[in-house]
Write a protein that holds these residues in place. Structure first.
Motif, short mmCIF file in Angstrom:
data_model
loop_
_atom_site.label_atom_id
_atom_site.label_comp_id
_atom_site.label_asym_id
_atom_site.label_seq_id
_atom_site.Cartn_x
_atom_site.Cartn_y
_atom_site.Cartn_z
N SER A 280 24.71 47.35 34.99
CA SER A 280 24.18 46.07 34.57
C SER A 280 24.62 45.08 35.89
O SER A 280 25.82 45.49 36.81
CB SER A 280 24.96 45.40 33.40
OG SER A 280 26.24 45.23 33.68
N PHE A 281 23.57 44.18 36.17
CA PHE A 281 23.89 43.22 37.03
C PHE A 281 24.37 42.03 36.20
O PHE A 281 24.14 41.60 34.92
CB PHE A 281 22.60 42.77 37.78
CG PHE A 281 22.19 43.65 39.00
CD1 PHE A 281 22.85 43.65 40.25
CD2 PHE A 281 21.29 44.64 38.40
CE1 PHE A 281 22.37 44.49 41.18
CE2 PHE A 281 20.76 45.54 39.54
CZ PHE A 281 21.57 45.41 40.94
N THR A 282 25.36 41.20 36.73
CA THR A 282 26.00 40.18 36.16
C THR A 282 26.50 39.26 36.96
O THR A 282 26.74 39.33 38.37
CB THR A 282 27.36 40.86 35.40
OG1 THR A 282 27.80 39.64 34.63
CG2 THR A 282 28.25 41.44 36.14
N VAL A 283 26.85 37.76 36.37
CA VAL A 283 27.56 36.89 37.17
C VAL A 283 28.66 36.51 36.40
O VAL A 283 29.29 35.38 36.62
CB VAL A 283 26.60 35.62 37.21
CG1 VAL A 283 25.49 36.03 38.29
CG2 VAL A 283 25.97 35.19 35.88
N ARG A 284 29.28 37.33 35.29
CA ARG A 284 30.27 36.97 34.33
C ARG A 284 31.65 37.73 34.64
O ARG A 284 31.65 38.81 35.05
CB ARG A 284 29.89 37.26 33.07
CG ARG A 284 28.68 36.59 32.39
CD ARG A 284 28.14 37.06 30.94
NE ARG A 284 29.67 36.53 30.16
CZ ARG A 284 30.32 37.58 29.48
NH1 ARG A 284 29.96 38.86 29.81
NH2 ARG A 284 31.19 37.10 28.59
N LEU A 288 32.99 41.85 34.91
CA LEU A 288 33.64 42.57 36.05
C LEU A 288 35.08 42.92 35.59
O LEU A 288 35.33 43.99 36.24
CB LEU A 288 33.88 41.33 37.03
CG LEU A 288 32.45 40.78 37.75
CD1 LEU A 288 32.62 39.98 38.85
CD2 LEU A 288 31.61 41.96 38.14
N ALA A 289 35.74 42.08 34.72
CA ALA A 289 36.99 42.63 34.34
C ALA A 289 37.10 43.76 33.38
O ALA A 289 38.12 44.78 33.45
CB ALA A 289 37.97 41.43 33.58
N ASP A 290 36.09 43.82 32.80
CA ASP A 290 35.98 45.14 31.79
C ASP A 290 35.43 46.67 32.43
O ASP A 290 35.77 47.54 31.85
CB ASP A 290 35.30 44.67 30.77
CG ASP A 290 35.74 43.66 29.89
OD1 ASP A 290 37.12 43.41 29.89
OD2 ASP A 290 35.16 42.92 28.92
N ASP A 315 36.27 35.85 42.68
CA ASP A 315 37.16 36.53 43.65
C ASP A 315 38.52 36.89 43.01
O ASP A 315 39.09 37.93 43.44
CB ASP A 315 37.36 35.69 44.88
CG ASP A 315 37.81 34.25 44.53
OD1 ASP A 315 37.72 33.79 43.29
OD2 ASP A 315 38.77 33.76 45.29
N GLU A 316 39.15 36.06 42.17
CA GLU A 316 40.30 36.44 41.71
C GLU A 316 40.11 37.50 40.64
O GLU A 316 41.19 38.42 40.48
CB GLU A 316 40.82 34.98 40.80
CG GLU A 316 41.03 33.77 41.83
CD GLU A 316 41.22 32.66 40.97
OE1 GLU A 316 41.41 32.84 39.52
OE2 GLU A 316 41.43 31.63 41.71
N VAL A 317 39.05 37.61 39.67
CA VAL A 317 38.91 38.72 38.89
C VAL A 317 38.80 39.98 39.89
O VAL A 317 39.62 41.06 39.35
CB VAL A 317 37.42 38.66 38.23
CG1 VAL A 317 37.25 39.84 37.34
CG2 VAL A 317 37.62 37.28 37.44
N ILE A 318 38.25 39.95 40.73
CA ILE A 318 38.18 41.41 41.55
C ILE A 318 39.52 41.60 42.39
O ILE A 318 39.81 42.88 42.27
CB ILE A 318 37.07 41.19 42.72
CG1 ILE A 318 35.51 41.04 42.10
CG2 ILE A 318 37.14 42.21 43.83
CD1 ILE A 318 34.65 40.40 42.98
N ALA A 319 40.13 40.53 42.72
CA ALA A 319 41.49 40.72 43.27
C ALA A 319 42.47 41.39 42.20
O ALA A 319 43.30 42.07 42.57
CB ALA A 319 41.96 39.48 43.89
N ASP A 324 45.45 46.11 40.20
CA ASP A 324 45.75 47.17 38.90
C ASP A 324 45.26 48.44 39.45
O ASP A 324 45.36 49.26 38.71
CB ASP A 324 44.96 46.44 37.70
CG ASP A 324 45.56 45.35 37.42
OD1 ASP A 324 46.71 44.91 37.66
OD2 ASP A 324 44.93 44.47 36.62
N GLY A 325 44.75 48.75 40.73
CA GLY A 325 44.45 50.00 40.92
C GLY A 325 43.10 50.33 40.45
O GLY A 325 42.61 51.62 40.23
N ARG A 326 42.06 49.32 40.00
CA ARG A 326 40.82 49.40 39.40
C ARG A 326 39.66 49.55 40.39
O ARG A 326 39.73 48.87 41.33
CB ARG A 326 40.61 48.90 38.25
CG ARG A 326 41.54 48.97 37.25
CD ARG A 326 41.47 47.96 36.13
NE ARG A 326 40.31 48.16 35.27
CZ ARG A 326 39.65 47.34 35.04
NH1 ARG A 326 40.04 46.12 34.98
NH2 ARG A 326 38.45 47.58 34.20
N PRO A 327 38.75 50.52 40.49
CA PRO A 327 37.81 50.55 41.45
C PRO A 327 36.93 49.64 41.67
O PRO A 327 36.27 48.88 40.93
CB PRO A 327 37.03 51.98 41.03
CG PRO A 327 38.00 52.64 39.93
CD PRO A 327 38.59 51.64 39.32
#
Length: 488
Positions: A280-284, A288-290, A315-319, A324-327
């Motif tokens: 999916s494409f998303t802005v939420r 991104l976390a899940d 950016d914080e969600v991605i960091a 946590d070692g997630r791709p």
């Protein structure tokens, strides 16, 4: 010269797919046919074998026509960099910018180049199938138009108009399209094609009869709703048109960030086509976390879209994912965002230096020259062919510790590359996703003997051509093409 202009009542009415279907249908009937679009406004583009950059839709249409894509098929490509400025690609090469105030009157040199390209193609092919842009009824832009009725008038093309009935109001949109045209333009409009119909044709038929009576133009055919046609969307409205995978078994979830200036979003199509992936494409931030994998796709305005990402806290969600070692995967502009620093001394994106996300030990420097190419390589023993379109050059920072990944780098659970189209390589895609699944703790595995990406594209093109042949007909379309040059 034989040809046809396929216009639409709106953007994303189906012009691109109907043109692709017609290209395949004509090619199957032994006609040497070429696609054409005078001007494309899209950040989804492709690099031809000779290094020319054209709109992705015209590249697909050339594949449908079984001919080599070339710059003349899309002589003018406008790539929006902001709401008021577009970067010009003229005959496949960068050619400055176009401001919004110049759109109606500042494109005469582009029109001349487009008309010359059309005539060049017409001298080398039996039939030219031209795709319009937006709607021919945008009368506010008619004075400078060279892609809709302006092209039809210049070279004498008959015009058919496609309308998307799934949106509703298609009959009114078709009637209104004709009503807004001046008499000279109206003379070129030869008929209507209704697209994306589902239901009982008997219920629609009285409306079609009324449309024909009121407009004096025939409804050439009604094309059925065809699910799962995700073919190379050029319009932002069509991004993410694929449906969810409803098959049972382990799933791998992929969330791609929908940047405001997203480019080459078709990179995600190949992931969505893989069995067992929910993409999916998303802005939420929650998406991104899940997700098992987050993709930062291409961007026509890397620094601006990076600021947008930060404004929303993504950016914080991605960091946190990386911690946590997630791709996480970055492609082209998304790869540039992963860097420690982005420098733009040549003002390609407005100039200056900004901090990147700092998730890869890299530095990005925007050069004055755009890099266009069709690179090849390999990863984990899997061959990769791709294409590249970028100004930013990525290098390791001093003391940076990372492994090579295609033309980019990988460190921990983060991958970055500037190569577009890499995931269309079946072996590479499946090897990469297998590693992602392992890192994400998913039990997903590739489906043995699943159809490859290129094979699926071919199947869809033939499916489109079958629908066009069954509901409009090759003979009907060829008869229209033979009317070219008769109205001026």
């Amino acid at each position: 010269m034989k040809g046809l202009l396929i216009a639409g009542t709106t953007s994303d009415a189906g012009k691109s797919l109907v043109t692709a279907a017609a290209c395949r249908l004509f090619a199957r009937n032994g006609v040497r046919v070429a696609p054409f679009k005078s001007q494309n406004m899209s950040n989804n583009s492709m690099v031809c074998a000779d290094g020319a950059e054209i709109g992705r839709a015209q590249w697909l249409q050339a594949i449908a026509a079984r001919v080599e894509p070339e710059a003349a098929m899309n002589p003018v490509l406008l790539k929006p960099g902001s709401d008021r400025r577009s970067h010009i690609v003229l005959m496949g090469q960068p050619a400055g910018t176009l401001e919004s105030g110049e759109f109606a009157t500042g494109r005469r040199h582009l029109a001349a180049a487009a008309f010359e390209a059309f005539r060049d193609l017409a001298s080398r092919y039996d039939v030219i199938l031209a795709e319009g842009a937006g709607s021919p009824a945008e009368v506010n832009l008619r004075g400078g138009d060279y892609v809709n009725m302006g092209l039809a008038r210049e070279v004498g093309l008959p015009v058919v108009v496609v309308g998307d009935i799934d949106r509703g109001g298609v009959l009114a949109a078709m009637y209104g399209t004709l009503a807004l045209l001046d008499p000279e333009d109206q003379a070129h409009l030869k008929g209507w094609i209704v697209n994306k119909f589902r239901g009982s044709l008997d219920l629609l038929r009285p409306g079609l009869v009324t449309l024909e009576e009121r407009t004096g133009r025939p409804v050439l055919g009604v094309l059925p709703w065809l699910p799962d046609l995700w073919l190379d969307a050029e319009d932002a409205l069509a991004i993410g048109g694929w449906s969810k995978d409803t098959r049972s078994g382990p799933k791998l979830t992929v969330a791609a960030v929908r940047f405001p200036r997203i480019s080459n979003a078709t990179d995600i199509d190949a992931l969505a086509a893989e069995p067992g992936l929910d993409v999916s494409f998303t802005v939420r931030g929650g998406d991104l976390a899940d997700a098992d994998l987050v993709v930062l796709p291409g961007s026509r305005a890397t620094m601006s879209d990076l600021a947008w990402l930060r404004e929303r806290g993504l950016d914080e969600v991605i960091a946190k994912r990386v911690a946590d070692g997630r791709p996480v995967l970055g492609i082209c502009g998304g790869n540039q965002m992963l860097a420690q620093v982005i420098e733009d001394p040549n003002g390609i994106e407005g100039g200056g230096t900004v901090a990147g996300l700092g998730l890869l030990p890299t530095r990005v420097l925007f050069g004055a020259d755009k890099l266009l190419g069709r690179p090849t390589g390999e990863w984990r023993g899997q061959p990769v062919t791709a294409y590249e379109i970028h100004h930013g050059v990525t290098t390791l920072t001093s003391g940076g510790d990372a492994e090579e990944f295609l033309d980019g780098f990988t460190s921990g659970s983060v991958w970055g590359t500037t190569w577009h189209g890499a995931f269309e390589n079946d072996g590479f895609r499946r090897a990469f996703l297998t590693e992602v699944a392992q890192r994400a703790g998913s039990s997903w595995q590739p489906v043995p003997d699943a159809a490859g990406y290129a094979d699926r594209r071919e199947q869809m093109l033939d499916r489109l051509a079958d629908a066009l042949d069954d509901n409009v007909g090759f003979t009907s379309l060829m008869d229209l093409c033979e009317q070219a040059g008769g109205t001026s």
